[in-house]
Write an enzyme that holds these catalytic residues in place. Structure first.
Site, PDB file in Angstrom:
ATOM      1  N   HIS A  70      40.737  62.929  63.742  1.00  0.00           N
ATOM      2  CA  HIS A  70      41.994  63.666  63.598  1.00  0.00           C
ATOM      3  C   HIS A  70      42.009  64.544  62.346  1.00  0.00           C
ATOM      4  O   HIS A  70      43.065  64.929  61.863  1.00  0.00           O
ATOM      5  CB  HIS A  70      43.181  62.690  63.624  1.00  0.00           C
ATOM      6  CG  HIS A  70      43.347  62.012  64.950  1.00  0.00           C
ATOM      7  ND1 HIS A  70      44.110  60.892  65.150  1.00  0.00           N
ATOM      8  CD2 HIS A  70      42.822  62.310  66.175  1.00  0.00           C
ATOM      9  CE1 HIS A  70      44.047  60.537  66.427  1.00  0.00           C
ATOM     10  NE2 HIS A  70      43.271  61.374  67.063  1.00  0.00           N
ATOM     11  N   THR A 105      47.258  50.639  55.416  1.00  0.00           N
ATOM     12  CA  THR A 105      48.620  50.259  54.971  1.00  0.00           C
ATOM     13  C   THR A 105      48.563  49.411  53.703  1.00  0.00           C
ATOM     14  O   THR A 105      49.448  49.504  52.855  1.00  0.00           O
ATOM     15  CB  THR A 105      49.404  49.492  56.065  1.00  0.00           C
ATOM     16  OG1 THR A 105      48.665  48.343  56.449  1.00  0.00           O
ATOM     17  CG2 THR A 105      49.684  50.357  57.276  1.00  0.00           C
ATOM     18  N   ASP A 127      43.070  60.177  55.749  1.00  0.00           N
ATOM     19  CA  ASP A 127      43.251  59.956  54.310  1.00  0.00           C
ATOM     20  C   ASP A 127      41.966  59.981  53.488  1.00  0.00           C
ATOM     21  O   ASP A 127      42.018  59.979  52.252  1.00  0.00           O
ATOM     22  CB  ASP A 127      44.012  58.630  54.063  1.00  0.00           C
ATOM     23  CG  ASP A 127      43.326  57.413  54.703  1.00  0.00           C
ATOM     24  OD1 ASP A 127      42.081  57.372  54.745  1.00  0.00           O
ATOM     25  OD2 ASP A 127      44.041  56.491  55.141  1.00  0.00           O
TER      26      ASP A 127
HETATM   27  P1  NAD Z   1      49.356  53.254  64.671  1.00  0.00           P
HETATM   28  O1  NAD Z   1      50.406  53.608  63.680  1.00  0.00           O
HETATM   29  O2  NAD Z   1      49.575  53.613  66.085  1.00  0.00           O
HETATM   30  O3  NAD Z   1      49.058  51.685  64.650  1.00  0.00           O
HETATM   31  C1  NAD Z   1      48.664  51.025  63.508  1.00  0.00           C
HETATM   32  C2  NAD Z   1      48.494  49.541  63.886  1.00  0.00           C
HETATM   33  O4  NAD Z   1      48.006  48.847  62.750  1.00  0.00           O
HETATM   34  C3  NAD Z   1      49.803  48.843  64.328  1.00  0.00           C
HETATM   35  O5  NAD Z   1      49.587  48.137  65.526  1.00  0.00           O
HETATM   36  C4  NAD Z   1      50.105  47.899  63.150  1.00  0.00           C
HETATM   37  O6  NAD Z   1      50.695  46.687  63.580  1.00  0.00           O
HETATM   38  C5  NAD Z   1      48.720  47.631  62.611  1.00  0.00           C
HETATM   39  N1  NAD Z   1      48.696  47.310  61.176  1.00  0.00           N
HETATM   40  C6  NAD Z   1      49.311  47.973  60.184  1.00  0.00           C
HETATM   41  N2  NAD Z   1      48.990  47.437  58.984  1.00  0.00           N
HETATM   42  C7  NAD Z   1      48.154  46.391  59.244  1.00  0.00           C
HETATM   43  C8  NAD Z   1      47.485  45.447  58.425  1.00  0.00           C
HETATM   44  N3  NAD Z   1      47.580  45.472  57.092  1.00  0.00           N
HETATM   45  N4  NAD Z   1      46.726  44.503  59.029  1.00  0.00           N
HETATM   46  C9  NAD Z   1      46.611  44.466  60.378  1.00  0.00           C
HETATM   47  N5  NAD Z   1      47.219  45.343  61.203  1.00  0.00           N
HETATM   48  C10 NAD Z   1      47.971  46.304  60.645  1.00  0.00           C
HETATM   49  O7  NAD Z   1      48.009  53.828  64.128  1.00  0.00           O
HETATM   50  P2  NAD Z   1      46.921  54.603  64.881  1.00  0.00           P
HETATM   51  O8  NAD Z   1      46.646  53.950  66.214  1.00  0.00           O
HETATM   52  O9  NAD Z   1      45.812  54.805  63.963  1.00  0.00           O
HETATM   53  O10 NAD Z   1      47.613  56.010  65.209  1.00  0.00           O
HETATM   54  C11 NAD Z   1      48.378  56.724  64.289  1.00  0.00           C
HETATM   55  C12 NAD Z   1      47.991  58.183  64.226  1.00  0.00           C
HETATM   56  O11 NAD Z   1      48.581  58.746  63.093  1.00  0.00           O
HETATM   57  C13 NAD Z   1      46.521  58.344  64.046  1.00  0.00           C
HETATM   58  O12 NAD Z   1      46.077  59.102  65.083  1.00  0.00           O
HETATM   59  C14 NAD Z   1      46.312  59.034  62.689  1.00  0.00           C
HETATM   60  O13 NAD Z   1      45.808  60.317  62.892  1.00  0.00           O
HETATM   61  C15 NAD Z   1      47.670  59.197  62.106  1.00  0.00           C
HETATM   62  N6  NAD Z   1      47.931  58.447  60.849  1.00  0.00           N
HETATM   63  C16 NAD Z   1      46.972  58.365  59.864  1.00  0.00           C
HETATM   64  C17 NAD Z   1      47.248  57.673  58.689  1.00  0.00           C
HETATM   65  C18 NAD Z   1      46.191  57.584  57.638  1.00  0.00           C
HETATM   66  O14 NAD Z   1      45.334  58.452  57.562  1.00  0.00           O
HETATM   67  N7  NAD Z   1      46.181  56.532  56.810  1.00  0.00           N
HETATM   68  C19 NAD Z   1      48.497  57.071  58.489  1.00  0.00           C
HETATM   69  C20 NAD Z   1      49.466  57.200  59.508  1.00  0.00           C
HETATM   70  C21 NAD Z   1      49.155  57.883  60.678  1.00  0.00           C
END
Ligand code: NAD
Length: 259
Positions: free
Chosen positions: A130, A35, A113
């Site tokens: 994934h 993020t 990503d």
């Molecule tokens: P999730 O969205 O379920 O949870 C992300 C967690 O990270 C949340 O609890 C949030 O509070 C925390 N978070 C976000 N930014 C943060 C930061 N800067 N510092 C600390 N904590 C932070 O994510 P997940 O469990 O990985 O599941 C989402 C699914 O969606 C995955 O299976 C993935 O395949 C996909 N996804 C991937 C991407 C990517 O590739 N970057 C992005 C979105 C979703």
């Protein structure tokens, strides 16, 4: 005292000491590590699904295969993804530093990503549970190409390009909800979880199975568990240290302070 009730400095000091003493560190990363590179997560407070519950359909294989309108929307959202411009952040860099120190056995990531590899972790260290958004594949045959090939067709005006080999439905090479994970990846994740002596779980709600099962598997095999996430996770009770805050700040401090 439960890890949740730890003062932040005590949790940080404990995480640094676990890392100092560990020989075989496994990282498990979720959307939260990216993020700070400008890629929103799904379930966090600013998450894609939190803001638009309908967006979940784009990641569900049942809707994707049965509804051309969902596919058109999915292709548009792939083209518009901030991930194409994103650069790795300090959290990714900390895991590169850990690999350079010779302690990192692997990174099991839920992310699609590719930022761990762009940051400098060797591709063979990264298990993309994934899949990847950087390639596209046919759902019916073995056609598999870089996403740029399909992006060109989208830009040329095809809203839902089909497979040039068999006419099948194309999709990014990601694992959508309702799709099975790759058995070889699952086996590798399980083996890494069994052999590590420290698991660093970073930026995941730890609620998506089977990836989340890496945490109890590592715990049962005797590993210390350190969780770094802004919010509580499903696995906090299993953790030896829980650090709440920004990954881009905390992960470099854990790694730098464990030398
Ligand atoms: P999730 O969205 O379920 O949870 C992300 C967690 O990270 C949340 O609890 C949030 O509070 C925390 N978070 C976000 N930014 C943060 C930061 N800067 N510092 C600390 N904590 C932070 O994510 P997940 O469990 O990985 O599941 C989402 C699914 O969606 C995955 O299976 C993935 O395949 C996909 N996804 C991937 C991407 C990517 O590739 N970057 C992005 C979105 C979703």
């Amino acid at each position: 005292m439960s890890p949740d009730a730890d003062p932040p400095d005590a949790a940080l000091a404990r995480a640094q000491s676990y890392l100092r003493n560990a020989q075989c560190v496994l990282a498990l990363t979720g959307a939260g590590i990216s993020t700070e590179s400008g890629i929103p997560d799904f379930r966090g407070p600013q998450g894609v699904w939190t803001r638009d519950p309908d967006a979940e359909k784009l990641s569900n294989i049942r809707y994707y295969l049965s509804d051309p309108e969902i596919r058109k929307k999915a292709w548009r959202s792939r083209l518009d993804s901030p991930a194409w411009e994103a650069r790795p952040n300090a959290g990714h860099a900390a895991l590169v530093a850990l690999e350079e120190r010779g302690k990192l056995s692997g990174i099991i990531t839920q992310n699609i990503d590719g930022l761990h590899q762009i940051a400098g972790n060797r591709p063979e260290k990264v298990v993309e549970m994934h899949g990847t958004m950087r390639h596209a594949r046919c759902m019916s045959c073995s056609y598999y190409v870089p996403m740029e090939v399909i992006a060109e067709r989208l830009h040329a005006g095809e809203p839902d390009p089909d497979c040039p080999d068999c006419g099948g439905i194309l999709k990014s090479a990601t694992v959508s909800f309702g799709q099975a994970l790759v058995p070889a990846d699952l086996m590798r994740a399980e083996a890494l979880a069994r052999e590590c002596d420290l698991l660093l779980a970073v930026g995941s709600t730890l609620s998506v199975y089977p990836v989340a099962a890496v945490v109890p598997t590592a715990k049962q095999s005797g590993a210390r568990i350190v969780i770094v996430n802004a919010e509580p996770t499903e696995m906090d009770e299993l953790a030896d240290a829980v650090l709440r805050g920004n990954i881009g700040e905390l992960l470099p401090r854990i790694v730098a302070g464990s030398n």
